[in-house]
Design a protein around this motif. Structure first.
Motif, PDB file in Angstrom:
ATOM      1  N   PRO A 167       0.827  -1.188   0.000  1.00 28.90           N
ATOM      2  CA  PRO A 167       0.000   0.000   0.000  1.00 28.90           C
ATOM      3  C   PRO A 167       0.867   1.245   0.000  1.00 28.90           C
ATOM      4  O   PRO A 167       1.999   1.228   0.458  1.00 28.90           O
ATOM      5  CB  PRO A 167      -0.743  -0.115   1.344  1.00 28.90           C
ATOM      6  CG  PRO A 167       0.240  -0.759   2.263  1.00 28.90           C
ATOM      7  CD  PRO A 167       1.123  -1.649   1.402  1.00 28.90           C
ATOM      8  N   GLY A 168       0.278   2.344  -0.512  1.00 34.93           N
ATOM      9  CA  GLY A 168       0.975   3.624  -0.510  1.00 34.93           C
ATOM     10  C   GLY A 168      -0.015   4.747  -0.311  1.00 34.93           C
ATOM     11  O   GLY A 168      -1.239   4.518  -0.342  1.00 34.93           O
ATOM     12  N   ILE A 169       0.512   5.948  -0.127  1.00 33.86           N
ATOM     13  CA  ILE A 169      -0.364   7.109   0.066  1.00 33.86           C
ATOM     14  C   ILE A 169      -0.403   7.982  -1.190  1.00 33.86           C
ATOM     15  O   ILE A 169      -1.154   8.945  -1.251  1.00 33.86           O
ATOM     16  CB  ILE A 169       0.073   7.940   1.302  1.00 33.86           C
ATOM     17  CG1 ILE A 169       1.542   8.388   1.191  1.00 33.86           C
ATOM     18  CG2 ILE A 169      -0.165   7.159   2.577  1.00 33.86           C
ATOM     19  CD1 ILE A 169       1.962   9.363   2.290  1.00 33.86           C
ATOM     20  N   GLY A 170       0.429   7.645  -2.178  1.00 34.14           N
ATOM     21  CA  GLY A 170       0.445   8.408  -3.422  1.00 34.14           C
ATOM     22  C   GLY A 170       0.952   7.545  -4.565  1.00 34.14           C
ATOM     23  O   GLY A 170       1.542   6.478  -4.339  1.00 34.14           O
ATOM     24  N   GLN A 192       4.807   5.589 -12.495  1.00 33.88           N
ATOM     25  CA  GLN A 192       5.207   4.452 -11.649  1.00 33.88           C
ATOM     26  C   GLN A 192       4.531   3.147 -12.077  1.00 33.88           C
ATOM     27  O   GLN A 192       4.922   2.072 -11.628  1.00 33.88           O
ATOM     28  CB  GLN A 192       4.906   4.748 -10.173  1.00 33.88           C
ATOM     29  CG  GLN A 192       5.782   5.863  -9.599  1.00 33.88           C
ATOM     30  CD  GLN A 192       5.475   6.139  -8.161  1.00 33.88           C
ATOM     31  OE1 GLN A 192       4.542   6.865  -7.853  1.00 33.88           O
ATOM     32  NE2 GLN A 192       6.241   5.544  -7.261  1.00 33.88           N
ATOM     33  N   GLU A 199      10.102  12.338   6.594  1.00 34.55           N
ATOM     34  CA  GLU A 199      10.630  11.054   6.098  1.00 34.55           C
ATOM     35  C   GLU A 199       9.799  10.626   4.887  1.00 34.55           C
ATOM     36  O   GLU A 199       8.572  10.609   4.960  1.00 34.55           O
ATOM     37  CB  GLU A 199      10.561   9.997   7.193  1.00 34.55           C
ATOM     38  CG  GLU A 199      11.238   8.723   6.776  1.00 34.55           C
ATOM     39  CD  GLU A 199      11.399   7.760   7.930  1.00 34.55           C
ATOM     40  OE1 GLU A 199      10.422   7.067   8.243  1.00 34.55           O
ATOM     41  OE2 GLU A 199      12.501   7.689   8.493  1.00 34.55           O
ATOM     42  N   GLU A 200      10.476  10.319   3.787  1.00 35.13           N
ATOM     43  CA  GLU A 200       9.767   9.909   2.566  1.00 35.13           C
ATOM     44  C   GLU A 200      10.107   8.471   2.189  1.00 35.13           C
ATOM     45  O   GLU A 200      11.203   7.975   2.459  1.00 35.13           O
ATOM     46  CB  GLU A 200      10.131  10.842   1.396  1.00 35.13           C
ATOM     47  CG  GLU A 200       9.710  12.273   1.683  1.00 35.13           C
ATOM     48  CD  GLU A 200       9.757  13.191   0.474  1.00 35.13           C
ATOM     49  OE1 GLU A 200       9.793  12.698  -0.672  1.00 35.13           O
ATOM     50  OE2 GLU A 200       9.744  14.413   0.704  1.00 35.13           O
ATOM     51  N   GLY A 201       9.135   7.848   1.551  1.00 35.49           N
ATOM     52  CA  GLY A 201       9.341   6.535   0.962  1.00 35.49           C
ATOM     53  C   GLY A 201       8.890   6.625  -0.480  1.00 35.49           C
ATOM     54  O   GLY A 201       8.373   7.666  -0.907  1.00 35.49           O
ATOM     55  N   CYS A 202       9.068   5.556  -1.231  1.00 36.27           N
ATOM     56  CA  CYS A 202       8.654   5.569  -2.641  1.00 36.27           C
ATOM     57  C   CYS A 202       8.312   4.142  -3.043  1.00 36.27           C
ATOM     58  O   CYS A 202       9.095   3.223  -2.790  1.00 36.27           O
ATOM     59  CB  CYS A 202       9.791   6.114  -3.505  1.00 36.27           C
ATOM     60  SG  CYS A 202       9.350   6.239  -5.254  1.00 36.27           S
ATOM     61  N   LEU A 203       7.150   3.982  -3.673  1.00 39.17           N
ATOM     62  CA  LEU A 203       6.747   2.632  -4.085  1.00 39.17           C
ATOM     63  C   LEU A 203       7.674   2.081  -5.167  1.00 39.17           C
ATOM     64  O   LEU A 203       7.717   0.878  -5.373  1.00 39.17           O
ATOM     65  CB  LEU A 203       5.294   2.651  -4.575  1.00 39.17           C
ATOM     66  CG  LEU A 203       4.260   3.025  -3.491  1.00 39.17           C
ATOM     67  CD1 LEU A 203       2.865   3.058  -4.094  1.00 39.17           C
ATOM     68  CD2 LEU A 203       4.321   2.060  -2.314  1.00 39.17           C
ATOM     69  N   CYS A 242       3.709  15.045  -0.012  1.00 37.83           N
ATOM     70  CA  CYS A 242       3.325  13.984  -0.953  1.00 37.83           C
ATOM     71  C   CYS A 242       3.082  14.570  -2.354  1.00 37.83           C
ATOM     72  O   CYS A 242       3.541  14.002  -3.356  1.00 37.83           O
ATOM     73  CB  CYS A 242       2.080  13.286  -0.413  1.00 37.83           C
ATOM     74  SG  CYS A 242       1.783  11.725  -1.211  1.00 37.83           S
ATOM     75  N   HIS A 259       6.415  15.291  -3.943  1.00 40.25           N
ATOM     76  CA  HIS A 259       7.052  14.017  -4.316  1.00 40.25           C
ATOM     77  C   HIS A 259       6.447  13.496  -5.628  1.00 40.25           C
ATOM     78  O   HIS A 259       7.164  13.043  -6.525  1.00 40.25           O
ATOM     79  CB  HIS A 259       6.829  13.025  -3.163  1.00 40.25           C
ATOM     80  CG  HIS A 259       7.342  11.642  -3.377  1.00 40.25           C
ATOM     81  ND1 HIS A 259       8.370  11.103  -2.627  1.00 40.25           N
ATOM     82  CD2 HIS A 259       6.971  10.654  -4.240  1.00 40.25           C
ATOM     83  CE1 HIS A 259       8.599   9.860  -3.026  1.00 40.25           C
ATOM     84  NE2 HIS A 259       7.769   9.560  -4.007  1.00 40.25           N
ATOM     85  N   GLU A 260       5.110  13.589  -5.748  1.00 38.42           N
ATOM     86  CA  GLU A 260       4.438  13.048  -6.941  1.00 38.42           C
ATOM     87  C   GLU A 260       4.682  13.930  -8.171  1.00 38.42           C
ATOM     88  O   GLU A 260       4.891  13.410  -9.273  1.00 38.42           O
ATOM     89  CB  GLU A 260       2.927  12.888  -6.685  1.00 38.42           C
ATOM     90  CG  GLU A 260       2.555  12.002  -5.508  1.00 38.42           C
ATOM     91  CD  GLU A 260       3.190  10.629  -5.524  1.00 38.42           C
ATOM     92  OE1 GLU A 260       3.571  10.151  -6.593  1.00 38.42           O
ATOM     93  OE2 GLU A 260       3.331  10.035  -4.425  1.00 38.42           O
ATOM     94  N   HIS A 282       7.881  13.069  -9.627  1.00 32.83           N
ATOM     95  CA  HIS A 282       7.838  11.863 -10.478  1.00 32.83           C
ATOM     96  C   HIS A 282       7.478  12.220 -11.920  1.00 32.83           C
ATOM     97  O   HIS A 282       8.009  11.641 -12.871  1.00 32.83           O
ATOM     98  CB  HIS A 282       6.784  10.880  -9.966  1.00 32.83           C
ATOM     99  CG  HIS A 282       7.280   9.901  -8.932  1.00 32.83           C
ATOM    100  ND1 HIS A 282       8.338   9.045  -9.155  1.00 32.83           N
ATOM    101  CD2 HIS A 282       6.846   9.622  -7.676  1.00 32.83           C
ATOM    102  CE1 HIS A 282       8.529   8.292  -8.086  1.00 32.83           C
ATOM    103  NE2 HIS A 282       7.648   8.620  -7.164  1.00 32.83           N
TER     104      HIS A 282
END
Ligand code: K1U
Ligand code: ZN
Length: 173
Positions: A43-46, A51, A92-96, A134, A137-138, A141
């Motif tokens: 799961p992700g939030i964005g 992607q 803190e960021e993550g990325c799918l 978010c 970040h998007e 992308h």
């Protein structure tokens, strides 16, 4: 609706600049629905369309908690950051597309964004906190930019090498 495979680092597709959407068609609505399903499944939030390998300027976001009964899906077509605050925020960021890798990134704390909704209407929103992070970040992308580009060269090269090794191992198997 369908869950689509995610494009993972170091795939060069992630470095493509996505093209604007001219018109909201049934295909665009169907793509947005697939993006939401893929994002919830991850799961992700964005999620940005690139992607899942589609170079179109479309972003989905849902910041509602997974235990909340109501989902709060948001779809942004041709999103454009039209204002950023001088004040910054470290989050803190993550990325799918870079699974299980998290690092702190500094970005403007508040932004204003112009976008088109799925009815083809131009909209503007002000965002702060996690939504501002978010969205930035998007939008990155859509321009071929990844959050690791904001890290030190050492950290970026380390994570890129790690994912290149995994990709090589998987292609040999
Ligand atoms: O664009 C992406 O790769 C999605 C990314 C969005 C994001 C997260 C954090 C800061 C900025 C942008 C993710 O969704 S990573 C996964 C994640 O954050 C998460 C997953 C499950 C529950 C809660 C969060
Ligand atoms: Zn990402």
């Amino acid at each position: 609706m369908a869950i689509r495979p995610l494009v993972i680092l170091p795939d060069s597709v992630l470095r493509q600049v996505s093209a604007p959407v001219d018109t909201i068609t049934p295909e665009i609505k169907s793509l947005a629905a697939d993006m939401l399903e893929t994002m919830y499944d991850a799961p992700g939030i964005g999620l940005a369309a690139i992607q899942i390998g589609v170079p179109k300027r479309i972003v989905t976001i849902d910041l509602s908690k997974s235990d909340e009964a109501e989902k709060a899906p948001m779809v942004f077509v041709n999103p454009e950051v039209i204002w950023t605050s001088e004040e910054t925020n470290v989050h803190e960021e993550g990325c799918l597309s870079i699974p299980e890798y998290y690092e702190e990134v500094e970005r403007p704390a508040s932004i204003k964004l112009r976008y088109m909704d799925l009815d083809g209407k131009s909209q503007e929103i002000a965002a702060e906190g996690l939504l501002a992070t978010c969205l930035q970040h998007e939008v990155d992308h859509l321009n071929g930019v990844l959050f690791i580009d904001y890290l030190s060269r050492l950290k970026r090269e380390r994570v890129t090498k790690r994912f290149a090794k995994v990709a090589k191992r998987e292609s040999a198997a």
